[in-house]
Motif scaffolding. Sequence first.
Motif, PDB file in Angstrom:
ATOM      1  N   THR A 184      40.471  40.667  72.553  1.00  7.68           N
ATOM      2  CA  THR A 184      40.195  39.324  71.988  1.00  7.68           C
ATOM      3  C   THR A 184      38.680  39.246  71.805  1.00  7.68           C
ATOM      4  OG1 THR A 184      42.130  38.473  73.196  1.00  7.68           O
ATOM      5  CG2 THR A 184      40.257  36.863  72.777  1.00  7.68           C
ATOM      6  N   LEU A 235      37.820  41.154  68.571  1.00  5.65           N
ATOM      7  CA  LEU A 235      38.082  40.401  67.448  1.00  5.65           C
ATOM      8  C   LEU A 235      37.317  39.135  66.914  1.00  5.65           C
ATOM      9  CD1 LEU A 235      41.956  41.219  67.764  1.00  5.65           C
ATOM     10  CD2 LEU A 235      40.384  42.004  65.819  1.00  5.65           C
ATOM     11  N   ALA A 252      34.208  40.199  65.289  1.00  2.00           N
ATOM     12  CA  ALA A 252      34.302  40.567  64.158  1.00  2.00           C
ATOM     13  C   ALA A 252      34.757  39.534  63.155  1.00  2.00           C
ATOM     14  CB  ALA A 252      35.516  41.715  64.093  1.00  2.00           C
ATOM     15  N   MET A 253      35.214  38.294  63.596  1.00  2.00           N
ATOM     16  CA  MET A 253      35.617  37.209  62.562  1.00  2.00           C
ATOM     17  C   MET A 253      34.547  36.959  61.656  1.00  2.00           C
ATOM     18  SD  MET A 253      38.515  36.102  63.171  1.00  2.00           S
ATOM     19  CE  MET A 253      39.777  36.426  64.394  1.00  2.00           C
ATOM     20  N   ALA A 286      34.532  38.706  57.720  1.00  2.00           N
ATOM     21  CA  ALA A 286      35.526  38.195  56.864  1.00  2.00           C
ATOM     22  C   ALA A 286      35.019  37.172  55.996  1.00  2.00           C
ATOM     23  CB  ALA A 286      36.956  37.407  57.526  1.00  2.00           C
ATOM     24  N   THR A 291      41.536  38.336  54.380  1.00  2.00           N
ATOM     25  CA  THR A 291      40.891  39.069  55.497  1.00  2.00           C
ATOM     26  C   THR A 291      40.864  38.174  56.809  1.00  2.00           C
ATOM     27  OG1 THR A 291      39.350  40.394  53.923  1.00  2.00           O
ATOM     28  CG2 THR A 291      38.731  40.219  56.342  1.00  2.00           C
ATOM     29  N   LEU A 292      40.558  37.086  56.495  1.00  2.00           N
ATOM     30  CA  LEU A 292      40.330  35.938  57.693  1.00  2.00           C
ATOM     31  C   LEU A 292      41.872  36.024  58.458  1.00  2.00           C
ATOM     32  CD1 LEU A 292      38.722  34.359  59.583  1.00  2.00           C
ATOM     33  CD2 LEU A 292      38.991  32.338  57.967  1.00  2.00           C
ATOM     34  N   GLY A 311      44.194  38.086  58.241  1.00  2.00           N
ATOM     35  CA  GLY A 311      44.490  39.232  58.950  1.00  2.00           C
ATOM     36  C   GLY A 311      43.902  39.363  60.313  1.00  2.00           C
ATOM     37  N   LEU A 312      42.595  38.992  60.420  1.00  2.24           N
ATOM     38  CA  LEU A 312      41.857  38.961  61.677  1.00  2.24           C
ATOM     39  C   LEU A 312      42.421  37.986  62.791  1.00  2.24           C
ATOM     40  CD1 LEU A 312      38.114  39.475  60.693  1.00  2.24           C
ATOM     41  CD2 LEU A 312      39.630  41.275  62.057  1.00  2.24           C
ATOM     42  N   ALA A 346      45.713  39.390  64.238  1.00  2.00           N
ATOM     43  CA  ALA A 346      45.370  40.258  65.278  1.00  2.00           C
ATOM     44  C   ALA A 346      44.939  39.853  66.471  1.00  2.00           C
ATOM     45  CB  ALA A 346      44.297  41.571  64.681  1.00  2.00           C
ATOM     46  N   TRP A 347      44.057  38.806  66.291  1.00  2.00           N
ATOM     47  CA  TRP A 347      43.623  37.996  67.356  1.00  2.00           C
ATOM     48  C   TRP A 347      44.660  37.346  68.009  1.00  2.00           C
ATOM     49  CZ3 TRP A 347      42.824  32.604  67.784  1.00  2.00           C
ATOM     50  CH2 TRP A 347      42.110  32.355  68.747  1.00  2.00           C
TER      51      TRP A 347
END
Length: 401
Positions: A92, A95, A98-99, A102, A107-108, A110-111, A114-115
Amino acid sequence: MTDTGVARRQSIRFLLLYALASAGGAIAYVPFLTIWLPARMSGLAGAADVQSLGYVTFFGAVAASVGGIVFGWLSDRTQSRRPWVAAGLALTIGLLIAMPLADDVTTLVGLIVAWQLALNMILGPLAAWAGDCVPDDQKGLLGGLLAFSPALGAWSGALVTLPGLVSANDRLALIAALVAAAVLPVLLLGRPRAFPELGAPAPAVVADGRAARPTGPAVRMWLARLLVQIAEAALFAYLYFWFRSIDPAMHDNEKARIFSFALTLAVPIALVAGRWADRHDRPFRPLVLAAAVSAIGMVGMALSATPDLAKASYLVFGIATTVFLSLHTSQTLRILPRPEHRARDLGIFNLTNTVPSLIMPWLTISLVPGFGFDALFLLLAALTSVAVLLLATMPQRPRSA
Protein backbone atom coordinates in the motif's frame (compact mmCIF):
# COMPACT_ATOMS: atom_id res chain seq x y z
CA MET A 1 -13.20 -7.02 39.44
CA THR A 2 -12.02 -10.61 39.88
CA ASP A 3 -9.23 -12.21 37.90
CA THR A 4 -11.84 -14.32 36.11
CA GLY A 5 -13.71 -11.20 35.10
CA VAL A 6 -10.53 -9.64 33.79
CA ALA A 7 -9.65 -12.78 31.83
CA ARG A 8 -12.99 -12.67 30.02
CA ARG A 9 -12.23 -9.24 28.62
CA GLN A 10 -9.67 -8.18 26.06
CA SER A 11 -7.04 -5.74 27.26
CA ILE A 12 -7.71 -2.07 26.64
CA ARG A 13 -4.11 -1.75 25.41
CA PHE A 14 -4.75 -4.14 22.54
CA LEU A 15 -8.11 -2.56 21.73
CA LEU A 16 -6.45 0.84 21.44
CA LEU A 17 -3.60 -0.47 19.26
CA TYR A 18 -6.13 -2.30 17.11
CA ALA A 19 -8.27 0.81 16.72
CA LEU A 20 -5.18 2.78 15.69
CA ALA A 21 -4.29 0.16 13.07
CA SER A 22 -7.84 0.21 11.74
CA ALA A 23 -7.51 3.98 11.50
CA GLY A 24 -4.43 3.39 9.35
CA GLY A 25 -6.70 1.98 6.67
CA ALA A 26 -8.83 5.11 6.77
CA ILE A 27 -5.73 7.32 6.69
CA ALA A 28 -4.68 5.44 3.56
CA TYR A 29 -7.88 6.05 1.61
CA VAL A 30 -9.79 9.03 3.02
CA PRO A 31 -7.49 11.91 1.99
CA PHE A 32 -6.46 10.04 -1.14
CA LEU A 33 -9.97 9.36 -2.45
CA THR A 34 -11.70 12.54 -1.24
CA ILE A 35 -9.03 15.15 -1.95
CA TRP A 36 -6.04 13.98 -4.01
CA LEU A 37 -7.86 11.76 -6.52
CA PRO A 38 -10.68 14.19 -7.48
CA ALA A 39 -8.16 17.01 -7.88
CA ARG A 40 -5.88 14.80 -9.97
CA MET A 41 -8.83 13.63 -12.03
CA SER A 42 -9.82 17.21 -12.76
CA GLY A 43 -6.32 17.81 -14.07
CA LEU A 44 -6.25 14.68 -16.23
CA ALA A 45 -9.86 14.55 -17.50
CA GLY A 46 -10.95 18.22 -17.48
CA ALA A 47 -14.70 18.65 -17.98
CA ALA A 48 -15.22 14.87 -17.86
CA ASP A 49 -13.86 14.64 -14.32
CA VAL A 50 -17.09 13.47 -12.65
CA GLN A 51 -17.67 10.71 -15.21
CA SER A 52 -14.00 9.65 -15.15
CA LEU A 53 -14.04 9.52 -11.36
CA GLY A 54 -17.06 7.23 -11.62
CA TYR A 55 -15.14 4.80 -13.83
CA VAL A 56 -12.10 4.85 -11.55
CA THR A 57 -14.35 4.21 -8.57
CA PHE A 58 -16.04 1.30 -10.37
CA PHE A 59 -12.85 -0.59 -11.20
CA GLY A 60 -11.34 0.18 -7.80
CA ALA A 61 -14.43 -1.27 -6.11
CA VAL A 62 -14.17 -4.47 -8.14
CA ALA A 63 -10.57 -4.89 -7.01
CA ALA A 64 -11.49 -4.16 -3.38
CA SER A 65 -14.32 -6.73 -3.49
CA VAL A 66 -12.02 -9.44 -4.82
CA GLY A 67 -9.17 -8.52 -2.50
CA GLY A 68 -11.30 -8.55 0.65
CA ILE A 69 -12.56 -12.09 0.01
CA VAL A 70 -9.34 -13.60 -1.32
CA PHE A 71 -6.98 -12.23 1.32
CA GLY A 72 -9.50 -12.95 4.06
CA TRP A 73 -9.76 -16.55 2.88
CA LEU A 74 -5.97 -16.86 2.72
CA SER A 75 -5.58 -15.58 6.28
CA ASP A 76 -8.19 -18.15 7.39
CA ARG A 77 -6.26 -20.92 5.64
CA THR A 78 -2.93 -19.90 7.13
CA GLN A 79 -4.57 -19.20 10.52
CA SER A 80 -2.47 -16.07 10.76
CA ARG A 81 -3.38 -12.40 10.35
CA ARG A 82 -0.14 -10.48 10.99
CA PRO A 83 1.89 -11.55 7.91
CA TRP A 84 -0.92 -10.55 5.54
CA VAL A 85 -1.39 -7.18 7.24
CA ALA A 86 2.36 -6.53 7.09
CA ALA A 87 2.62 -7.46 3.40
CA GLY A 88 -0.41 -5.34 2.56
CA LEU A 89 1.09 -2.39 4.42
CA ALA A 90 4.33 -2.53 2.43
CA LEU A 91 2.49 -2.74 -0.90
CA THR A 92 0.00 0.00 0.00
CA ILE A 93 2.76 2.43 0.90
CA GLY A 94 4.70 1.69 -2.30
CA LEU A 95 1.66 2.20 -4.51
CA LEU A 96 0.67 5.45 -2.80
CA ILE A 97 4.11 6.85 -3.49
CA ALA A 98 3.84 5.73 -7.14
CA MET A 99 0.45 7.42 -7.80
CA PRO A 100 1.84 10.81 -8.97
CA LEU A 101 3.65 8.99 -11.78
CA ALA A 102 0.32 8.36 -13.54
CA ASP A 103 -0.04 10.91 -16.34
CA ASP A 104 -3.25 9.60 -17.93
CA VAL A 105 -6.56 8.15 -16.72
CA THR A 106 -5.77 4.60 -17.88
CA THR A 107 -2.52 4.43 -15.91
CA LEU A 108 -4.23 5.89 -12.87
CA VAL A 109 -6.94 3.23 -13.04
CA GLY A 110 -4.30 0.49 -13.14
CA LEU A 111 -2.49 1.85 -10.11
CA ILE A 112 -5.74 2.24 -8.17
CA VAL A 113 -6.74 -1.37 -8.91
CA ALA A 114 -3.39 -2.59 -7.57
CA TRP A 115 -3.64 -0.24 -4.58
CA GLN A 116 -7.14 -1.47 -3.69
CA LEU A 117 -5.90 -5.07 -3.72
CA ALA A 118 -3.00 -4.15 -1.44
CA LEU A 119 -5.19 -2.12 0.93
CA ASN A 120 -7.61 -5.02 1.31
CA MET A 121 -4.68 -7.29 2.10
CA ILE A 122 -4.50 -5.12 5.24
CA LEU A 123 -8.18 -4.61 5.95
CA GLY A 124 -9.54 -8.16 5.44
CA PRO A 125 -7.24 -10.00 7.87
CA LEU A 126 -7.25 -7.02 10.26
CA ALA A 127 -11.06 -7.08 10.55
CA ALA A 128 -11.03 -10.81 11.32
CA TRP A 129 -8.36 -10.33 13.97
CA ALA A 130 -10.91 -8.45 16.09
CA GLY A 131 -13.35 -11.33 15.75
CA ASP A 132 -10.63 -13.71 16.92
CA CYS A 133 -9.99 -11.94 20.21
CA VAL A 134 -12.78 -9.50 21.22
CA PRO A 135 -15.68 -11.10 23.17
CA ASP A 136 -19.30 -10.14 22.55
CA ASP A 137 -19.62 -8.04 25.69
CA GLN A 138 -16.88 -5.70 24.42
CA LYS A 139 -18.05 -5.40 20.82
CA GLY A 140 -19.95 -2.18 21.53
CA LEU A 141 -16.80 -0.64 23.00
CA LEU A 142 -14.86 -1.90 19.99
CA GLY A 143 -17.38 -0.23 17.67
CA GLY A 144 -17.00 3.04 19.52
CA LEU A 145 -13.23 2.88 19.22
CA LEU A 146 -13.54 2.10 15.52
CA ALA A 147 -15.21 5.50 15.10
CA PHE A 148 -11.70 6.91 15.48
CA SER A 149 -10.84 5.36 12.10
CA PRO A 150 -12.79 7.72 9.85
CA ALA A 151 -12.04 10.63 12.19
CA LEU A 152 -8.29 10.07 11.98
CA GLY A 153 -8.66 9.58 8.24
CA ALA A 154 -10.35 12.97 8.00
CA TRP A 155 -7.81 14.63 10.32
CA SER A 156 -5.06 13.30 8.08
CA GLY A 157 -6.85 14.92 5.13
CA ALA A 158 -6.94 18.24 6.94
CA LEU A 159 -3.27 17.88 7.83
CA VAL A 160 -1.95 17.05 4.36
CA THR A 161 -3.97 19.87 2.76
CA LEU A 162 -2.65 22.59 5.07
CA PRO A 163 -1.53 25.39 2.75
CA GLY A 164 2.23 25.41 2.32
CA LEU A 165 2.87 22.16 4.22
CA VAL A 166 3.63 19.90 1.25
CA SER A 167 3.01 20.00 -2.50
CA ALA A 168 0.01 18.17 -4.01
CA ASN A 169 2.15 15.24 -5.15
CA ASP A 170 4.13 15.08 -1.90
CA ARG A 171 0.88 14.73 0.02
CA LEU A 172 0.85 11.02 -0.80
CA ALA A 173 4.30 10.46 0.70
CA LEU A 174 3.09 12.08 3.92
CA ILE A 175 -0.05 9.91 3.86
CA ALA A 176 2.13 6.81 3.44
CA ALA A 177 4.21 7.77 6.50
CA LEU A 178 1.05 8.29 8.57
CA VAL A 179 -0.31 4.89 7.52
CA ALA A 180 2.90 3.17 8.62
CA ALA A 181 2.82 4.99 11.96
CA ALA A 182 -0.74 3.78 12.58
CA VAL A 183 -0.46 0.13 11.55
CA LEU A 184 3.03 -0.85 12.70
CA PRO A 185 2.37 -0.57 16.49
CA VAL A 186 -0.21 -3.37 16.56
CA LEU A 187 2.00 -5.56 14.38
CA LEU A 188 5.03 -5.03 16.61
CA LEU A 189 3.45 -4.61 20.05
CA GLY A 190 -0.03 -6.12 19.90
CA ARG A 191 -0.29 -9.12 22.26
CA PRO A 192 -4.01 -9.88 22.64
CA ARG A 193 -5.38 -12.27 25.23
CA ALA A 194 -6.49 -15.56 23.69
CA PHE A 195 -10.17 -16.50 23.56
CA PRO A 196 -10.23 -20.02 22.05
CA GLU A 197 -14.02 -20.17 22.17
CA LEU A 198 -14.23 -17.34 19.64
CA GLY A 199 -12.55 -19.56 17.04
CA ALA A 200 -14.41 -22.77 17.83
CA PRO A 201 -16.17 -24.32 14.80
CA ALA A 202 -19.89 -23.61 14.49
CA PRO A 203 -22.10 -26.24 16.20
CA ALA A 204 -23.74 -27.27 12.91
CA VAL A 205 -20.35 -28.14 11.47
CA VAL A 206 -19.32 -30.14 14.53
CA ALA A 207 -22.61 -32.05 14.56
CA ASP A 208 -22.97 -33.24 10.97
CA GLY A 209 -20.19 -31.70 8.87
CA ARG A 210 -22.53 -29.39 6.96
CA ALA A 211 -21.75 -25.73 6.53
CA ALA A 212 -23.65 -23.34 8.74
CA ARG A 213 -25.99 -21.15 6.74
CA PRO A 214 -26.35 -17.39 7.09
CA THR A 215 -28.83 -16.46 9.80
CA GLY A 216 -31.75 -14.05 9.41
CA PRO A 217 -29.96 -11.34 11.43
CA ALA A 218 -26.86 -11.75 9.23
CA VAL A 219 -28.87 -11.22 6.06
CA ARG A 220 -30.64 -8.19 7.52
CA MET A 221 -27.38 -6.71 8.75
CA TRP A 222 -25.81 -7.21 5.31
CA LEU A 223 -28.71 -5.56 3.48
CA ALA A 224 -28.98 -2.66 5.95
CA ARG A 225 -25.29 -1.85 5.68
CA LEU A 226 -25.46 -2.10 1.89
CA LEU A 227 -28.22 0.52 1.74
CA VAL A 228 -26.49 2.91 4.14
CA GLN A 229 -23.17 2.43 2.38
CA ILE A 230 -24.66 3.40 -0.98
CA ALA A 231 -25.41 6.80 0.54
CA GLU A 232 -22.03 7.01 2.29
CA ALA A 233 -20.18 6.04 -0.90
CA ALA A 234 -21.94 8.73 -2.92
CA LEU A 235 -21.02 11.45 -0.44
CA PHE A 236 -17.52 10.05 0.02
CA ALA A 237 -16.73 10.09 -3.70
CA TYR A 238 -18.59 13.27 -4.70
CA LEU A 239 -18.31 15.42 -1.57
CA TYR A 240 -15.55 17.44 -3.28
CA PHE A 241 -17.81 18.22 -6.25
CA TRP A 242 -20.92 18.89 -4.12
CA PHE A 243 -19.09 21.40 -1.94
CA ARG A 244 -17.70 22.98 -5.10
CA SER A 245 -21.27 23.32 -6.47
CA ILE A 246 -22.59 25.09 -3.35
CA ASP A 247 -19.51 27.26 -2.74
CA PRO A 248 -17.04 27.48 -5.66
CA ALA A 249 -14.60 29.54 -3.58
CA MET A 250 -14.21 26.86 -0.88
CA HIS A 251 -10.56 25.81 -0.41
CA ASP A 252 -9.55 22.14 -0.31
CA ASN A 253 -8.51 22.53 3.30
CA GLU A 254 -11.94 23.84 4.29
CA LYS A 255 -13.58 20.82 2.63
CA ALA A 256 -11.28 18.53 4.58
CA ARG A 257 -11.97 20.37 7.86
CA ILE A 258 -15.77 20.08 7.48
CA PHE A 259 -15.41 16.40 6.72
CA SER A 260 -13.11 15.88 9.70
CA PHE A 261 -15.39 17.87 12.04
CA ALA A 262 -18.32 15.55 11.32
CA LEU A 263 -16.23 12.46 11.92
CA THR A 264 -14.67 13.89 15.08
CA LEU A 265 -18.06 14.63 16.66
CA ALA A 266 -19.10 11.06 15.86
CA VAL A 267 -16.39 9.56 18.08
CA PRO A 268 -17.80 10.35 21.56
CA ILE A 269 -21.32 9.57 20.35
CA ALA A 270 -20.23 6.16 19.05
CA LEU A 271 -18.35 5.40 22.27
CA VAL A 272 -21.36 6.25 24.44
CA ALA A 273 -23.75 4.33 22.19
CA GLY A 274 -21.43 1.32 22.06
CA ARG A 275 -21.02 1.15 25.82
CA TRP A 276 -24.78 1.54 26.25
CA ALA A 277 -25.34 -1.39 23.89
CA ASP A 278 -22.86 -3.54 25.88
CA ARG A 279 -24.40 -2.71 29.24
CA HIS A 280 -28.01 -3.22 28.16
CA ASP A 281 -27.38 -6.11 25.75
CA ARG A 282 -29.12 -4.23 22.93
CA PRO A 283 -26.44 -4.40 20.22
CA PHE A 284 -28.61 -3.24 17.33
CA ARG A 285 -30.81 -0.51 18.80
CA PRO A 286 -28.21 2.27 18.32
CA LEU A 287 -27.95 1.21 14.66
CA VAL A 288 -31.65 1.88 14.11
CA LEU A 289 -31.45 5.38 15.56
CA ALA A 290 -28.25 6.27 13.69
CA ALA A 291 -29.66 5.16 10.34
CA ALA A 292 -32.84 7.18 10.92
CA VAL A 293 -30.86 10.35 11.71
CA SER A 294 -28.69 9.75 8.64
CA ALA A 295 -31.78 9.74 6.41
CA ILE A 296 -32.99 12.98 8.01
CA GLY A 297 -29.62 14.58 7.29
CA MET A 298 -29.81 13.67 3.61
CA VAL A 299 -33.31 15.12 3.30
CA GLY A 300 -31.96 18.31 4.86
CA MET A 301 -29.11 18.38 2.32
CA ALA A 302 -31.57 18.04 -0.53
CA LEU A 303 -33.85 20.81 0.74
CA SER A 304 -31.21 23.29 1.96
CA ALA A 305 -31.45 26.69 0.28
CA THR A 306 -28.17 28.19 1.57
CA PRO A 307 -24.58 26.93 1.88
CA ASP A 308 -24.69 27.16 5.69
CA LEU A 309 -27.82 25.00 5.93
CA ALA A 310 -26.34 22.55 3.45
CA LYS A 311 -23.16 22.22 5.51
CA ALA A 312 -25.15 21.79 8.74
CA SER A 313 -27.26 19.06 7.14
CA TYR A 314 -24.12 17.34 5.95
CA LEU A 315 -22.79 17.36 9.52
CA VAL A 316 -25.97 15.59 10.71
CA PHE A 317 -25.59 13.01 7.95
CA GLY A 318 -21.86 12.56 8.47
CA ILE A 319 -22.06 12.11 12.24
CA ALA A 320 -24.98 9.66 12.15
CA THR A 321 -23.55 7.60 9.30
CA THR A 322 -20.15 7.32 10.97
CA VAL A 323 -21.75 6.13 14.22
CA PHE A 324 -23.83 3.59 12.29
CA LEU A 325 -20.93 2.16 10.29
CA SER A 326 -18.55 1.96 13.27
CA LEU A 327 -21.02 0.13 15.52
CA HIS A 328 -22.25 -2.05 12.65
CA THR A 329 -18.69 -3.21 11.94
CA SER A 330 -18.17 -4.54 15.46
CA GLN A 331 -21.65 -6.01 15.94
CA THR A 332 -21.38 -7.90 12.65
CA LEU A 333 -18.72 -10.08 14.31
CA ARG A 334 -21.34 -11.59 16.63
CA ILE A 335 -23.67 -12.87 13.87
CA LEU A 336 -21.22 -14.48 11.41
CA PRO A 337 -22.18 -18.18 11.00
CA ARG A 338 -18.70 -19.83 10.88
CA PRO A 339 -15.83 -18.59 13.09
CA GLU A 340 -13.33 -20.82 11.28
CA HIS A 341 -14.07 -18.86 8.08
CA ARG A 342 -14.40 -15.50 9.78
CA ALA A 343 -12.11 -13.51 7.47
CA ARG A 344 -13.62 -14.99 4.32
CA ASP A 345 -17.14 -14.22 5.54
CA LEU A 346 -16.09 -10.70 6.50
CA GLY A 347 -14.81 -10.38 2.94
CA ILE A 348 -18.33 -11.21 1.77
CA PHE A 349 -19.68 -8.66 4.25
CA ASN A 350 -17.14 -6.22 2.87
CA LEU A 351 -19.10 -6.33 -0.38
CA THR A 352 -21.47 -3.94 1.40
CA ASN A 353 -18.57 -1.47 1.35
CA THR A 354 -17.48 -2.09 -2.24
CA VAL A 355 -20.68 -2.96 -4.14
CA PRO A 356 -22.10 0.53 -3.43
CA SER A 357 -19.12 1.92 -5.31
CA LEU A 358 -20.25 -0.15 -8.30
CA ILE A 359 -23.84 1.11 -8.03
CA MET A 360 -23.26 4.69 -6.92
CA PRO A 361 -21.40 5.99 -10.01
CA TRP A 362 -24.26 4.98 -12.29
CA LEU A 363 -26.85 6.54 -9.96
CA THR A 364 -24.82 9.73 -9.87
CA ILE A 365 -24.14 9.86 -13.58
CA SER A 366 -27.85 9.24 -14.28
CA LEU A 367 -29.28 11.75 -11.79
CA VAL A 368 -26.84 14.59 -11.16
CA PRO A 369 -26.34 15.95 -14.71
CA GLY A 370 -30.10 16.23 -15.31
CA PHE A 371 -31.63 16.71 -11.87
CA GLY A 372 -28.79 17.87 -9.62
CA PHE A 373 -27.52 16.53 -6.31
CA ASP A 374 -30.91 17.18 -4.64
CA ALA A 375 -32.59 14.28 -6.47
CA LEU A 376 -29.68 12.00 -5.58
CA PHE A 377 -29.90 12.85 -1.89
CA LEU A 378 -33.65 12.19 -1.74
CA LEU A 379 -33.17 8.78 -3.35
CA LEU A 380 -30.38 7.93 -0.91
CA ALA A 381 -32.56 9.01 2.03
CA ALA A 382 -35.27 6.61 0.85
CA LEU A 383 -32.78 3.73 0.65
CA THR A 384 -31.50 4.47 4.15
CA SER A 385 -35.08 4.46 5.44
CA VAL A 386 -35.41 0.88 4.21
CA ALA A 387 -32.33 0.02 6.28
CA VAL A 388 -34.06 1.49 9.33
CA LEU A 389 -37.03 -0.83 8.78
CA LEU A 390 -34.81 -3.89 8.33
CA LEU A 391 -33.02 -3.32 11.62
CA ALA A 392 -36.02 -2.12 13.63
CA THR A 393 -37.96 -5.32 12.89
CA MET A 394 -35.20 -7.83 13.69
CA PRO A 395 -34.65 -9.54 17.09
CA GLN A 396 -32.62 -7.23 19.30
CA ARG A 397 -30.59 -9.95 21.06
CA PRO A 398 -29.46 -12.48 18.43
CA ARG A 399 -26.28 -14.38 19.25
CA SER A 400 -23.63 -15.86 17.00
CA ALA A 401 -24.76 -18.94 15.07
